[in-house]
Every structure is written in C-alpha cells, then in structure tokens.
Design a protein around this motif. Sequence first.
Motif, PDB file in Angstrom:
ATOM      1  N   VAL A  95       0.842  -1.199   0.000  1.00 11.16           N
ATOM      2  CA  VAL A  95       0.000   0.000   0.000  1.00 11.16           C
ATOM      3  C   VAL A  95       0.879   1.251   0.000  1.00 11.16           C
ATOM      4  O   VAL A  95       0.633   2.202  -0.748  1.00 11.16           O
ATOM      5  N   GLU A  96       1.927   1.247   0.818  1.00  9.90           N
ATOM      6  CA  GLU A  96       2.834   2.403   0.869  1.00  9.90           C
ATOM      7  C   GLU A  96       3.505   2.647  -0.477  1.00  9.90           C
ATOM      8  O   GLU A  96       3.675   3.798  -0.893  1.00  9.90           O
ATOM      9  N   ASP A  97       3.868   1.567  -1.170  1.00 10.32           N
ATOM     10  CA  ASP A  97       4.542   1.695  -2.458  1.00 10.32           C
ATOM     11  C   ASP A  97       3.603   2.148  -3.571  1.00 10.32           C
ATOM     12  O   ASP A  97       4.028   2.824  -4.515  1.00 10.32           O
ATOM     13  N   LEU A  98       2.326   1.769  -3.501  1.00 13.23           N
ATOM     14  CA  LEU A  98       1.395   2.036  -4.596  1.00 13.23           C
ATOM     15  C   LEU A  98       0.656   3.369  -4.509  1.00 13.23           C
ATOM     16  O   LEU A  98       0.288   3.929  -5.536  1.00 13.23           O
ATOM     17  N   LEU A  99       0.411   3.878  -3.310  1.00 17.39           N
ATOM     18  CA  LEU A  99      -0.407   5.087  -3.179  1.00 17.39           C
ATOM     19  C   LEU A  99       0.419   6.357  -3.290  1.00 17.39           C
ATOM     20  O   LEU A  99       1.536   6.442  -2.784  1.00 17.39           O
ATOM     21  N   ASP A 100      -0.181   7.337  -3.946  1.00 16.05           N
ATOM     22  CA  ASP A 100       0.424   8.655  -4.123  1.00 16.05           C
ATOM     23  C   ASP A 100      -0.584   9.725  -3.719  1.00 16.05           C
ATOM     24  O   ASP A 100      -1.803   9.461  -3.708  1.00 16.05           O
ATOM     25  N   PRO A 101      -0.113  10.926  -3.415  1.00 20.73           N
ATOM     26  CA  PRO A 101      -1.045  12.019  -3.120  1.00 20.73           C
ATOM     27  C   PRO A 101      -2.061  12.187  -4.251  1.00 20.73           C
ATOM     28  O   PRO A 101      -1.714  12.096  -5.429  1.00 20.73           O
ATOM     29  N   GLY A 102      -3.320  12.371  -3.867  1.00 21.28           N
ATOM     30  CA  GLY A 102      -4.390  12.553  -4.833  1.00 21.28           C
ATOM     31  C   GLY A 102      -5.106  11.278  -5.237  1.00 21.28           C
ATOM     32  O   GLY A 102      -6.144  11.324  -5.892  1.00 21.28           O
ATOM     33  N   ASP A 103      -4.568  10.117  -4.868  1.00 18.65           N
ATOM     34  CA  ASP A 103      -5.198   8.842  -5.207  1.00 18.65           C
ATOM     35  C   ASP A 103      -6.472   8.626  -4.385  1.00 18.65           C
ATOM     36  O   ASP A 103      -6.702   9.277  -3.373  1.00 18.65           O
ATOM     37  N   THR A 104      -7.279   7.661  -4.845  1.00 22.65           N
ATOM     38  CA  THR A 104      -8.451   7.206  -4.102  1.00 22.65           C
ATOM     39  C   THR A 104      -8.189   5.767  -3.685  1.00 22.65           C
ATOM     40  O   THR A 104      -7.736   4.949  -4.491  1.00 22.65           O
TER      41      THR A 104
END
Length: 160
Positions: A95-104
Amino acid sequence: MVHGIPHVNLNHAKSAGRCFMNSDHNKALRILSPLHRFLFRLRPAWLASLLKRMLGIKRQIVTTPAGLFYADPVSHFFVHVNSPEGYEADLTKCVEDLLDPGDTFLDVGANESYFSIMAARLVEPSGLVVAVEPQQRLNAVIHRNICENSAHNVLSLRYA
C-alpha cells in the motif's frame, strides 16, 4: 493519556517485508499478560467480552508508524500491530509503495481501519479513502480512529 484512555507508545521499525504467521504469532502473544492470553483464547467470544467488561479491560490508544489506533488489548489486531514486524507487513509495504497524493483508496472490510488510516496519510492532501465495514460493532472504533488521526479524507460506510 488521550481523552482519558491509557496510551501505549510502541514506535517500532518498519518490517523488512516478512509475513507474520504461526510461530511469530505465538511470539507476539508474549506481550500479553497471562490473563490477557487466557481471554485471547477463550471461546465463545461473547464470554471473553463479558469477562473483559467485568474486569475493566478496555480499548486503549496504541501508537504505530501508521497512526494512532483505539485497540482492544485482547485482540489479534492489538497483538499484530504491536509485534516487531508490525501489522500485515507485506500488505502495508504494498500500500505504501502504490499510493500517491491525490489517489483514491477503497478499503473493503476495513475492520479497525488500519489501512484506511495509513492510506489517508499517503493520499493527502487531495486524495480520498473509503472505508467499508459491515460490522456495526466496529463503526465506533473506525470513527474513533479517524478522529484520533485527524483523517478528514476518510469516508466510513457500513455495508455488507
């Protein structure tokens, strides 16, 4: 103490991506007192809940790298979140690797909202987290965890 609730500070290092299962589970149980270990294994669960109420054992705030959590000290979540490996180490790293600011982020089966809270921080400031949990008994816990972490970008839904 936060809002009259005992505070446990366990700032442990991030896991090296190792699963927390079987023998590690038994090692983690050692953080519990003998009474807590007894209640942890007691079945049916309603009996353990009744005894916890009678003994005054209540949820407490636990600090983790992912955030603050209002956790039952006699639960799998509490044991795993306090283990040296952390809670669901492989999935946490993913999860930490895949999520970026602005994602849902959609957390189906949010349980105690660990991944929802972690994701809320990762998708800030404009991202959204939707936490879906059908168990009514966890609704108050999820809302408490959202408040403890000021996770204003988390929408909690109760659906089965």
